[in-house]
Write a protein that holds these residues in place. Structure first.
Motif, short mmCIF file in Angstrom:
data_model
loop_
_atom_site.label_atom_id
_atom_site.label_comp_id
_atom_site.label_asym_id
_atom_site.label_seq_id
_atom_site.Cartn_x
_atom_site.Cartn_y
_atom_site.Cartn_z
N ARG B 26 0.83 -1.20 0.00
CA ARG B 26 0.00 0.00 0.00
C ARG B 26 0.86 1.25 0.00
O ARG B 26 1.93 1.28 0.61
N ASP B 28 0.45 5.52 0.35
CA ASP B 28 -0.40 6.68 0.57
C ASP B 28 0.31 7.92 0.06
O ASP B 28 1.46 8.17 0.45
N GLU B 67 -11.69 14.39 4.39
CA GLU B 67 -10.56 13.82 3.68
C GLU B 67 -11.10 12.97 2.53
O GLU B 67 -12.00 12.14 2.75
N LEU B 69 -10.23 10.28 -0.42
CA LEU B 69 -9.22 9.30 -0.78
C LEU B 69 -9.55 8.68 -2.13
O LEU B 69 -10.66 8.20 -2.34
N HIS B 71 -8.63 5.67 -4.41
CA HIS B 71 -7.91 4.39 -4.34
C HIS B 71 -7.69 3.84 -5.73
O HIS B 71 -8.65 3.61 -6.47
N CYS B 73 -6.05 0.60 -7.75
CA CYS B 73 -5.59 -0.76 -7.49
C CYS B 73 -4.94 -1.34 -8.73
O CYS B 73 -5.40 -1.12 -9.85
N CYS B 77 -1.41 -4.22 -5.30
CA CYS B 77 -0.98 -2.90 -4.83
C CYS B 77 -2.15 -1.91 -4.83
O CYS B 77 -2.98 -1.91 -5.73
N ILE B 78 -2.17 -1.09 -3.81
CA ILE B 78 -3.18 -0.04 -3.73
C ILE B 78 -2.49 1.28 -3.50
O ILE B 78 -1.70 1.42 -2.56
N THR B 80 -3.21 5.16 -2.66
CA THR B 80 -4.28 6.03 -2.17
C THR B 80 -3.81 7.48 -2.26
O THR B 80 -2.78 7.83 -1.69
N ARG B 82 -4.44 11.13 -1.13
CA ARG B 82 -5.21 11.74 -0.02
C ARG B 82 -5.30 13.24 -0.24
O ARG B 82 -4.28 13.91 -0.43
#
Lengths: 405, 147, 141, 159, 305
Positions: B26, B28, B67, B69, B71, B73, B77-78, B80, B82
């Motif tokens: 993941r 961010d 917030e 987000l 996403h 994919c 794997c992701i 994100t 923000r």
């Protein structure tokens, strides 16, 4: 309980005939709007919300265990998927891991659910194409897997197999035997159905070349599950992200490249064989051990996590945020149908209105779309509300004009 | 780190204000609001994954920020993205020009959390009923359910 | 490409007995794990209330009459119950089970869906204590 | 004397009507916000294993043709009007069956913001079938109970 | 005495009560057979009777925006048409009650009246839903009617008469199913199209036989249309059996033949995927009508030769 003032007038001249489960694919109400120019769809939107209940907000006032059952009831067809994705997420947050035996049992239930869901869809698709005998027979055989699920979990639809940190029940030897016998029968039948959908000339007329989605399109639209795999996009979480739930058993990718409705039928049927194989493999290598972790906290550590599970219809996406209390801060659920629904709307643009119904059924819409009221916007800007039935009739008549020439 | 994530890191690098890896597979990436479209264009141009969901999280009235987000994919794997959207200036650019299928997510976001999506092709309600009062957003923390 | 691929099934069906069950004339035994109506055993209950605490739909209430002497009554709302068996999972003393025999629960009025469980003397005491109007109210809610 | 004869005839006619009604309950199904679980089970009762055509039950598309409205799910704000409309479109005598826990009490969805309540807050219900979802057998049981109850009710009370 | 006989013929046998009852029994048999072929038990024997009685006793909702006169009268005309057709048909293999030269054409015309009335009823209801259904019903009429007629006229040409009774007698010695197999097939399938049975019920599911045009009909009207359909099923099957399977005969033999036809129809219903109307129309005009015409040509040549 909230009180709502009854709206005084019906909003438009909408003629709404909620056609019940004769079209089981399209059970839940949704409202599609297609703008057409002549017979060509130029724009499409959808209005959902007839069955919107506010579950995401509801989770914020229930504790972690209660939410399991609330989320399980998002969808009655893939209830286990939702519970599965949720417990995976919560366990990640709580930093516990379900015992191996529990994980295996969850997988067995998930695969059995996939079998039932695909059989259901086969029947639905057949029914939508007007092949009721296939519908009846596939649902007759579906009862086999429903019996297995019922004797295993105690309910035919909402299995409640998962609890936080494990599962509720064990699979004993007798049940294993029952499942294996059931699978043998189903496998035989599945071969037969594969033959039927690949060879029956009249059935193929309704599916071959309808609603074609190229690989490129599928990639761009972000479709998931069998809908993507029928267009040659290798997207299956059981293979892509095995870390989460399929780590002990390998799954083979089932791909078709035609991208039309027929391919979507074939992918799902071939998926069934893979499911049978996986279930057999899991049952013959069942790990020993506990069913539930010793200690599952009532309060979950603060943090956020994402968990994904391959539902029968594609990827179910859960975002879970905890603030360290007994209740979650935010749970976001993205069901696979929402992803695929976008593809329907995009795909229908430029298509004949006549092909819309079958395209819609092709994605196996789970949470959506019936009452089947459609708004057709004429180029003049005049809006007409059509029922689903009318669209079908329109399509039929359109073809008739084409064919009658 | 997975090679796909590394690609994502390099793709988003020019605009990222902060990058974190909260869990395996993941990533961010925190962004400023105005950089959303360039980042998404970059990811989309490189065919990195697909937009899996848009999540809006209300951080509470005390903070006064929602917030958002995004996403993405790709396999396991992701990524994100923000973004922080304050209550008093609750708007965000639509990504529908790049990813048309994002329309659903944006409609949901806007009706549930009261964020105006600038340039979205369809701002009609998706889930909420027709008689739902204007200006009431159920997923905001300030909305408390009765009963 | 052939027409009538289902011919085999259809012809076979002519000789086969229909798979249809004769229910309600013949009742098939439900699987033992079936989650039907809840049953409560007052003997073992300690009144911890864990069953009600995690019930997703507030279907079970343990009403304490006398905590010291372990006198409890359970009020069970069949119409709210989601038959998820979380209470069974939570109960550490095995007081609760979901019956696999009682699943034909249909009724024409909702009053019959509120069920009281308990030892006879406690139940009598409790029901006496609750005024008639109160009862009616609970039945509606 | 003549009065008696007409009364007797009336009685026989009523009996015939009632017999026909009990043996030919055509149904329409509406989902006002359920999770699909009950809907699938209702559908499953049509399939070979349960085959409610044995009792003359037919699912109809048009509310005008239906005698029995089978409702599933809690009533959401958006579908409330719809439900009322269908109910009003049905010709008398009509009956309503609420299938599943959420149709009876809201079930797990009690208190969700878009849920108005359960079916009998909107339209009168004749038979409740609890379960989440009820098994197809339980649904059949509920229908049979409804039909049996019709047998006992004199004509004048149902019309 | 003659008058009594006429009244009996009109009200009891072969018209009226008998044929209404027979229609219900045929409908039951059809539904039962389909159910059995789908591995189900299916309805009980009195099902159509209960359905009809219930519908007759039910509230009739008169929708707004209809012309009440037509709303009430159209079903009656439809039923009357079908019942009239019965009088010229050799029911259960007996001589037709009435007969005159050219009654075949009248009969076939009377049979079309039902579909026509359904279409008009749908159009009269004037909600968009029924309207579309009505158009569709009428288009389907247009699609199957001509081939169906042609198929029924084949034996007439061979027999050299337009009188049903005479053709029936001629057919006793000439089993047209062997000499005119195409006509037989087209007639049988045409009957299915006429009755909107499954492969040709294009937009309808097995659960709603007539919901399209008849959506707004609730009680009596619907019941009468259903009775009409039942009668038409009886008449159609009787005509086909008479013309193609050996003419008037011993009632028992005749009945067995009719049941045989019903079984074939049920099997076709279960086996075939519903045809879209474009396919239906294509089937009828491209193949049905053409082939029958071809057969006609052959027939005429043989007759002349």
């Amino acid at each position: 309980m909230m009180t709502v003032a009854a709206p005084t007038t019906q909003k438009s001249e909408k003629f709404i005939v909620p056609i019940g489960p004769q079209h089981p694919a399209l059970k839940e109400p949704g409202h599609f709007e297609f703008a057409v120019d002549g017979e060509i769809v130029t724009d499409a939107t959808v209005r959902l919300g007839y069955v919107h209940r506010g579950i995401e907000k509801g989770t914020e006032s229930r504790n972690w265990a209660q939410n399991l059952y609330l989320l399980e009831r998002i969808c009655g067809i893939c209830s286990h998927t939702h519970a599965f994705a949720y417990v995976l997420g919560v366990e990640q947050l709580a930093e516990v891991e379900a015992p191996p035996r529990a994980r295996a049992i969850r997988m067995v239930v998930a695969e059995l659910e996939r079998v039932h869901s695909h059989f259901l869809w086969l029947g639905v698709g057949a029914h939508e194409a007007g092949f009721d005998t296939l519908f009846m027979y596939s649902w007759r055989d579906r009862e086999t897997v429903m019996d297995l699920l019922e004797s295993l979990t105690g309910n035919r639809v909402n299995y409640s197999a998962c609890v936080l940190g494990g599962v509720k029940f064990d699979i004993n030897g007798e049940q294993t035997k029952g499942i294996l016998e059931g699978l043998d029968f189903l496998e035989k039948r599945t071969h037969h159905y594969l033959n039927v959908i690949q060879q029956d000339a009249l059935f193929l007329q309704r599916t071959r070349g309808v609603g074609v989605m190229t690989q490129q399109q599928a990639r761009q639209l972000g479709v998931v599950g069998p809908t993507a795999r029928a267009s040659g996009v290798a997207r299956d979480l059981r293979i892509d992200a095995p870390g989460q739930h399929y780590n002990d058993f390998n799954v083979n990718m089932i791909l078709e490249t035609d991208g039309d409705l027929a391919a979507r039928f074939v992918v799902r049927i071939r998926d069934l064989f893979e499911s049978y194989r996986i279930i057999r493999e899991i049952l013959s290598n069942m790990p020993e051990g506990d069913l539930v972790v010793k200690r599952m906290p009532r309060k979950i550590k603060a943090g956020e996590t994402i968990s994904r599970v391959e539902a029968p219809r594609g990827e179910a996406f859960y975002y879970i945020k905890s603030n360290g209390s007994e209740m979650p801060e935010r749970i976001k659920v993205r069901t696979p149908t929402l992803c695929n629904m976008a593809s329907v709307l995009t795909l229908t643009v430029g298509q004949h209105l006549a092909d819309v119904p079958m395209i819609l059924v092709g994605i196996d819409p789970c949470f959506s779309c019936n009452d089947r009221s459609v708004t057709v916007t004429q180029p003049s800007g005049q809006r007409e509300h059509w029922t689903w039935e009318q669209v079908r009739r329109f399509g039929i008549e359109y073809y008739q004009r084409q064919g009658g020439q | 780190m997975d090679v796909r994530l590394e690609t994502a890191v390099s793709l988003t690098k020019p605009w990222a204000t902060e990058t974190a890896e909260p869990a395996p597979y993941r990533l961010d990436v925190s962004l400023e609001r105005e950089n959303l479209l360039p980042v998404i264009s970059a990811l989309f141009a490189a065919e990195w994954g697909y937009l899996s969901a848009i999540t809006g999280v209300d951080l509470g009235t005390a903070v006064g920020v929602v917030e958002v987000l995004y996403h993405f994919c790709e396999g396991p794997c992701i990524v994100t993205l923000r973004l922080r959207v304050p209550y008093d200036d609750a708007q965000i650019d639509s990504v529908c020009s790049i990813i048309p299928s994002a329309s659903f997510f944006e409609r949901e976001l806007s009706e549930m959390l009261g964020i105006t999506i600038v340039g979205t092709p369809n701002a009609d309600r998706l889930f909420l009923p027709d008689d739902w009062p204007l200006g009431v957003y159920p997923l905001r923390k300030e909305y408390v359910m009765q009963g | 490409m052939r027409i009538g691929m289902m011919l085999g099934d259809v012809l076979r069906a002519l000789w086969q007995r229909p798979v249809t069950e004769k229910y309600p004339f013949e009742r098939r035994e439900a699987p033992t794990r079936l989650r039907g109506k809840l049953r409560w055993d007052p003997e073992k209950c300690t009144g911890c209330g864990l069953c009600g605490k995690e019930c997703p739909s507030n279907a079970v209430e343990v009403i304490t009459i006398d905590k010291k002497n372990k006198r409890f009554v359970m009020r069970y709302h069949m119409d709210r119950c989601t038959y998820c068996a979380q209470c069974v999972q939570n109960c550490r003393f095995d007081c609760i089970e979901m019956s696999h025999e009682d699943w034909e629960l249909a009724a024409a009025n909702k009053e019959s869906f509120t069920v009281f469980y308990g030892k006879d003397e406690e139940l009598d005491a409790f029901l006496d204590a609750v005024s008639a109007s109160d009862l009616a109210e609970t039945a509606v809610s | 004397m003549t009065l008696n004869v007409t009364q007797e005839w009336q009685g026989v006619l009523d009996k015939i009507k009632n017999w026909a009604r009990i043996n030919s309950p055509w149904a329409i199904h509406y989902n006002s916000g359920s999770c699909n679980g009950c809907d699938i089970e209702i559908l499953a009762t049509l399939t070979p294993r349960y085959d409610v055509e044995r009792f003359g039950i037919k699912l109809q598309g048009s509310p005008r043709h239906a005698d029995v409205l089978i409702c599933t799910g809690p009533v959401t704000r958006q579908s409330r009007d719809r439900l009322l409309r269908i109910y009003e479109q049905m010709p008398d005598p009509k009956f309503v069956i609420a299938v599943g826990t959420c149709a009876i009490s809201g079930g797990v969805f009690q208190g969700c913001y878009n849920v108005i309540g359960h079916i009998d807050e909107v339209i009168p219900v004749n038979m409740y079938i609890p379960g989440c979802p009820p098994r197809p057998e339980a649904i059949i049981d509920g229908v049979v109970k409804l039909l049996t109850s019709l047998q006992a009710v004199p004509e004048s009370a149902t019309a | 005495m003659e008058a009594v006989k006429d009244i009996l013929a009109l009200l009891v046998f072969p018209g009226g009560l008998f044929v209404v009852f027979a229609g219900m029994m045929y409908e039951w048999l059809d539904r039962k057979l389909v159910a059995r072929l789908q591995n189900r038990i299916g309805p009980r024997w009195f099902q159509p009777i209960a359905d009809t009685v219930k519908l007759l006793a039910k509230e009739e909702v008169l929708p707004e925006s209809v012309t009440p006169f037509f709303f009430v009268v159209l079903p009656l005309i439809a039923l009357a048409g079908a019942l009239t057709a019965v009088l010229y048909t050799p029911m259960v293999g007996l001589e037709p009650a009435y007969s005159f030269p050219g009654d075949l054409i009248v009969t076939v015309y009377m049979l079309s009246l039902l579909t026509l009335c359904i279409g008009l009823a749908g159009a009269n209801t004037r909600n968009r839903f029924s309207l579309v259904g009505a158009t569709r019903a009428l288009t389907q009429l247009f699609a199957y009617e001509a081939p169906f007629l042609l198929a029924l006229f084949g034996p007439a040409i061979a027999a050299g008469s337009w009188q049903i009774g005479e053709i029936a007698h001629y057919a006793e010695s000439h089993w047209f199913i062997f000499t005119q197999p195409i006509g037989f097939l087209v007639a049988l399938i045409g009957l299915m199209g006429k009755l909107e049975l499954p492969p040709f019920d294009s937009p309808e599911a097995e659960t709603e036989i007539v919901a399209g045009a008849l959506t707004e009909y609730s009680g009596r009207g619907l019941a009468i249309f259903r009775i009409g359909k039942g009668v038409e099923l009886v008449v159609g099957l009787t005509l086909i059996v008479t013309f193609y399977l050996g003419g008037v005969a011993n009632p028992i033999v005749f009945f067995v033949k009719t049941i045989g036809m019903l079984v074939v129809m049920a099997a076709l219903q279960t086996l075939l995927t519903r045809l879209r109307i474009d396919q239906t129309v294509g089937l009828w005009w491209r193949y049905g009508a053409l082939l029958v015409l071809l057969q006609w040509a052959v027939l005429i040549v043989v007759q002349i030769a």
